[in-house]
Write a protein that holds these residues in place. Structure first.
Motif, mmCIF file in Angstrom:
data_model
loop_
_atom_site.group_PDB
_atom_site.id
_atom_site.type_symbol
_atom_site.label_atom_id
_atom_site.label_comp_id
_atom_site.label_asym_id
_atom_site.label_seq_id
_atom_site.Cartn_x
_atom_site.Cartn_y
_atom_site.Cartn_z
ATOM 1 N N SER A 1 0.810 -1.220 0.000
ATOM 2 C CA SER A 1 0.000 0.000 0.000
ATOM 3 C C SER A 1 0.838 1.262 0.000
ATOM 4 N N ASP A 2 1.922 1.279 0.790
ATOM 5 C CA ASP A 2 2.703 2.516 0.891
ATOM 6 C C ASP A 2 3.912 2.537 -0.031
ATOM 7 N N ARG A 3 4.054 1.490 -0.865
ATOM 8 C CA ARG A 3 5.105 1.414 -1.881
ATOM 9 C C ARG A 3 6.503 1.613 -1.297
ATOM 10 N N ASP A 4 6.748 0.961 -0.156
ATOM 11 C CA ASP A 4 8.070 1.061 0.459
ATOM 12 C C ASP A 4 8.929 -0.163 0.190
ATOM 13 N N GLY A 5 8.423 -1.077 -0.630
ATOM 14 C CA GLY A 5 9.189 -2.271 -0.954
ATOM 15 C C GLY A 5 8.876 -3.457 -0.073
ATOM 16 N N LEU A 6 7.961 -3.280 0.899
ATOM 17 C CA LEU A 6 7.533 -4.373 1.771
ATOM 18 C C LEU A 6 6.045 -4.598 1.568
ATOM 19 N N SER A 7 5.631 -5.838 1.458
ATOM 20 C CA SER A 7 4.209 -6.111 1.304
ATOM 21 C C SER A 7 3.474 -5.787 2.598
ATOM 22 N N ASP A 8 2.166 -5.526 2.492
ATOM 23 C CA ASP A 8 1.361 -5.241 3.682
ATOM 24 C C ASP A 8 1.426 -6.410 4.663
ATOM 25 N N ALA A 9 1.413 -7.638 4.125
ATOM 26 C CA ALA A 9 1.460 -8.817 5.000
ATOM 27 C C ALA A 9 2.769 -8.858 5.782
ATOM 28 N N THR A 10 3.864 -8.538 5.108
ATOM 29 C CA THR A 10 5.159 -8.533 5.786
ATOM 30 C C THR A 10 5.203 -7.448 6.852
ATOM 31 N N GLU A 11 4.678 -6.269 6.544
ATOM 32 C CA GLU A 11 4.706 -5.184 7.520
ATOM 33 C C GLU A 11 3.875 -5.524 8.756
ATOM 34 N N ALA A 12 2.744 -6.193 8.536
ATOM 35 C CA ALA A 12 1.925 -6.612 9.681
ATOM 36 C C ALA A 12 2.684 -7.616 10.540
ATOM 37 N N GLN A 13 3.484 -8.441 9.886
ATOM 38 C CA GLN A 13 4.227 -9.473 10.600
ATOM 39 C C GLN A 13 5.380 -8.895 11.419
ATOM 40 N N ILE A 14 6.056 -7.868 10.882
ATOM 41 C CA ILE A 14 7.215 -7.323 11.603
ATOM 42 C C ILE A 14 6.873 -6.089 12.432
ATOM 43 N N GLY A 15 5.609 -5.614 12.310
ATOM 44 C CA GLY A 15 5.162 -4.533 13.187
ATOM 45 C C GLY A 15 5.337 -3.128 12.648
ATOM 46 N N THR A 16 5.670 -2.970 11.360
ATOM 47 C CA THR A 16 5.740 -1.632 10.782
ATOM 48 C C THR A 16 4.369 -1.239 10.236
ATOM 49 N N ASP A 17 4.223 0.029 9.890
ATOM 50 C CA ASP A 17 2.941 0.556 9.440
ATOM 51 C C ASP A 17 2.812 0.354 7.930
ATOM 52 N N PRO A 18 1.864 -0.461 7.470
ATOM 53 C CA PRO A 18 1.740 -0.718 6.026
ATOM 54 C C PRO A 18 1.255 0.492 5.232
ATOM 55 N N ASN A 19 0.819 1.534 5.938
ATOM 56 C CA ASN A 19 0.352 2.746 5.274
ATOM 57 C C ASN A 19 1.306 3.919 5.439
ATOM 58 N N ASN A 20 2.501 3.646 5.959
ATOM 59 C CA ASN A 20 3.511 4.693 6.136
ATOM 60 C C ASN A 20 4.848 4.157 5.648
ATOM 61 N N PRO A 21 5.400 4.717 4.587
ATOM 62 C CA PRO A 21 6.652 4.170 4.041
ATOM 63 C C PRO A 21 7.847 4.354 4.961
ATOM 64 N N ASP A 22 7.764 5.250 5.947
ATOM 65 C CA ASP A 22 8.869 5.498 6.872
ATOM 66 C C ASP A 22 8.322 5.455 8.290
ATOM 67 N N THR A 23 8.116 4.254 8.807
ATOM 68 C CA THR A 23 7.435 4.063 10.087
ATOM 69 C C THR A 23 8.102 4.816 11.234
ATOM 70 N N ASP A 24 9.446 4.780 11.290
ATOM 71 C CA ASP A 24 10.128 5.414 12.418
ATOM 72 C C ASP A 24 10.550 6.851 12.131
ATOM 73 N N GLY A 25 10.241 7.358 10.939
ATOM 74 C CA GLY A 25 10.507 8.755 10.630
ATOM 75 C C GLY A 25 11.967 9.145 10.614
ATOM 76 N N ASP A 26 12.836 8.208 10.225
ATOM 77 C CA ASP A 26 14.270 8.509 10.234
ATOM 78 C C ASP A 26 14.809 8.894 8.863
ATOM 79 N N GLY A 27 13.920 9.041 7.884
ATOM 80 C CA GLY A 27 14.352 9.453 6.557
ATOM 81 C C GLY A 27 14.645 8.308 5.611
ATOM 82 N N LEU A 28 14.589 7.076 6.084
ATOM 83 C CA LEU A 28 14.777 5.895 5.238
ATOM 84 C C LEU A 28 13.475 5.123 5.220
ATOM 85 N N ASN A 29 13.024 4.705 4.032
ATOM 86 C CA ASN A 29 11.774 3.966 4.037
ATOM 87 C C ASN A 29 11.992 2.556 4.574
#
Length: 608
Positions: free
Chosen positions: A251-279
């Motif tokens: 969804s957020d086109r960060d190179g990780l599938s939504d399923a993977t993001e749900a599994q590792i705990g990142t936000d599937p709708n935010n390409p830069d979950t921790d806001g550090d400038g790297l997606n």
């Protein structure tokens, strides 16, 4: 333990996005020819390709002799350039021959009345480099273009995968259920239309056959075509490929599938979950988006703004007691506890960028000749390493004296809180092309090229940092990676833009365009933040002034239609350019057809 965890995350992502790369289509662009074709029914001269039934599938190549009329860009059926490479195939997918004698017509290349056949179809087939794996998903893609000298268009293009090669003796439609099939009528004679679909392999499939199976669900007359070609739907085929391990929804086109993001705990709708400038994709894989190479030492935690340690304003990368943000303001190195190497920790150093002794500052002896008049003596400059003949050694706009002394020269009073490094063009950090003034991961020079604000990490204010924002100058949503329109809507706009038709020589919109224009109006009404421009263009035939006026009238007609449907007129503009902006040659009928167009452009979509 940290590196091990990161590597596990990276491996997890790759497992969900990358499959076996062994199943491929050789010669998918038809560039490799056993020898150049000289006439019809020579698909077997395209290395690796063959017929799948008794039809007469054709092969075109740029090296064909001109007299053969089997070249690309100029042949018996049209003037279409290859989609990719040096050649393409040609197939008949439909023939409205109820009143035509097929055998006599094929021989004479002109319509001969008869009882008709109605089942004739052509296919092309090739063997994959390796058989498909059971349970794996695959994406198969190819491109078709309706031949200019073709009177009909059809729907139902597909692809059938089998363990054994199809070899139907008759020239009738092949009656199988293709794994990939499309429902839209392909009627573009000027562009290549993408045919694509995903499927799960049963296992062992190693042949693919391309064409329209079981007779087309729909057909329509499109005009054009001489003689027997006027009753046919004849298509060029090119750009055949297969990809395994198709990625899931991202969804957020960060190179990780939504399923993977749900599994590792990142936000599937935010390409830069921790806001550090790297997606998130860059952090997990250690590479740019979509990379299939894991470099464990480069991976970082996508949920920790302080990892990688070189980013994150609230982090203390080198453990010197100063946060990265504080070091950025001072101009010190966040990864070095003693930036100037004088033995005094940056936090305790009153002159952290200039080697010194007491409290980290150099002894002040600013007497003597000052050749460059920058407020520092030549002896002083030699001592600290600046250029005594250049008042601004680092070229950042401040003279060396101002930077070393912390205030206008020629004062000798040191003001530590105002000093900067006279040898570092990124100190003060808001100056210098190689610097990153706002800490968004883009240098000032990169931001200048993008048109973003080097002093604002989020230029358009949509909460997506410029580096990971796909539309950094247009406020959008996190879910669409900073764009106001997602890829699906952009594709709908582009498709609708290519299907706006007018009565010949007039600005009256044809009724078959209404459905696509209604789709445009619905999109623009739902996304009031988007503005669109409508451009009218013509070919070079006829009077220049008349062409210009006609293009303006047609663009305005489209705008008026959208406004009538409820789109805010203030969000639309229209303009005509006549023949001044061609996208193809006006020397051929195919090129002129491409130049006769009305296109709709938004801030996110640029038509060609």
């Amino acid at each position: 333990m940290k590196i091990r965890l990161k590597f596990t995350l990276a491996t997890l992502v790759l497992a969900t996005t990358v499959g076996s790369a062994s199943a491929q289509v050789s010669n998918g662009d038809f560039s490799t020819a056993i020898k150049a074709p000289r006439t019809f029914n020579q698909i077997n001269l395209a290395s690796g390709w063959d017929n799948a039934n008794g039809g007469t599938t054709d092969f075109y190549h740029k090296n064909a002799r001109k007299c053969s009329n089997m070249g690309t860009s100029d042949n018996r059926l049209g003037q279409q350039a290859a989609f990719k490479g040096d050649g393409y195939a040609g197939i008949i997918t439909y023939q409205n021959d109820k009143s035509t004698d097929l055998g006599a017509s094929l021989k004479s290349m002109s319509a001969v009345e008869g009882s008709g056949y109605g089942k004739y179809a052509e296919y092309l087939s090739t063997k994959l480099d390796a058989s498909l794996t059971a349970g794996k998903s695959y994406k198969f893609t190819y491109y078709v273009s309706l031949a200019e000298n073709s009177g009909y268009a059809v729907s139902g293009f597909g692809a059938y995968f089998s363990q054994d090669a199809l070899n139907q003796k008759s020239n009738a439609y092949i009656m199988v259920t293709p794994q990939v099939i499309t429902s839209n009528v392909v009627d573009s004679k000027s562009n290549w239309t993408k045919i694509s679909g995903t499927f799960t392999a049963k296992g062992g499939e190693q042949y693919v056959t391309i064409g329209v199976f079981n007779k087309p669900a729909s057909s329509k007359a499109v005009g054009g075509g001489n003689g027997v070609n006027g009753i046919r739907a004849y298509y060029f085929v090119d750009g055949v490929s297969i990809a395994s391990g198709v990625s899931e929804k991202d969804s957020d086109r960060d190179g990780l599938s939504d399923a993977t993001e749900a599994q590792i705990g990142t936000d599937p709708n935010n390409p830069d979950t921790d806001g550090d400038g790297l997606n998130d994709g860059e952090e997990v894989t250690g590479q740019d988006n979509a990379s299939t190479t894991v470099v464990a030492s480069m991976t970082s935690d996508p949920k920790n703004a302080c990892d990688p340690i070189k980013t994150g304003g609230d982090c203390d990368a080198d453990g010197d007691g100063l946060t990265n943000a504080q070091e950025a303001k001072l101009g010190t190195n966040p990864n070095n506890v003693d930036s100037d190497g004088d033995g005094v920790n940056d936090k305790m150093d009153e002159c952290p960028m200039i080697p010194g002794t007491e409290k980290g500052c150099p002894e002040i002896d600013n007497s003597g000749v000052d050749t460059d008049k920058d407020g520092l003596s030549d002896a002083m400059e030699t001592k600290i390493g600046t250029n005594p003949k250049n008042p601004d050694s680092d070229g950042d706009g401040l003279n060396d004296g101002e930077e070393v002394l912390g205030k206008d020269s020629p004062s000798t009073e040191l003001v530590a809180s105002k000093k900067s490094d006279p040898k570092n063009p990124c100190d003060p950090i808001n100056i210098g092309g190689d610097c990153d003034s706002d800490g968004d991961g883009l240098t000032n020079d990169q931001e200048a090229k993008l048109g973003t604000n080097p002093n604002n990490p989020d230029t358009d204010g949509d909460t997506v940092k410029d580096k990971v924002d796909h539309c950094p100058l247009d406020a959008g949503t996190v879910a669409a990676a900073g764009c106001p329109l997602d890829e699906e809507l952009l594709a709908q706009i582009k498709n609708a833009s290519e299907h706006i038709y007018f009565n010949s020589g007039k600005s009256t919109i044809k009724s078959e365009s209404f459905a696509d224009l209604d789709k445009l109006s619905a999109i623009f009404k739902a996304h009031t933040e988007v503005k669109a421009s409508i451009e009218g263009h013509t070919d070079s035939q006829g009077n220049d002034e008349m062409n210009l006026n006609l293009s303006k009238a047609r663009a305005k007609a489209v705008k008026d239609y959208l406004v009538k449907k409820g789109v805010d007129a203030n969000h639309l503009s229209s303009e005509g350019y006549g023949e001044t902006k061609p996208v193809a040659t006006n020397e051929t009928s195919t090129g002129r057809a491409k130049n006769r167009r009305v296109i709709v452009q938004t801030t996110m979509y640029k038509a060609k």
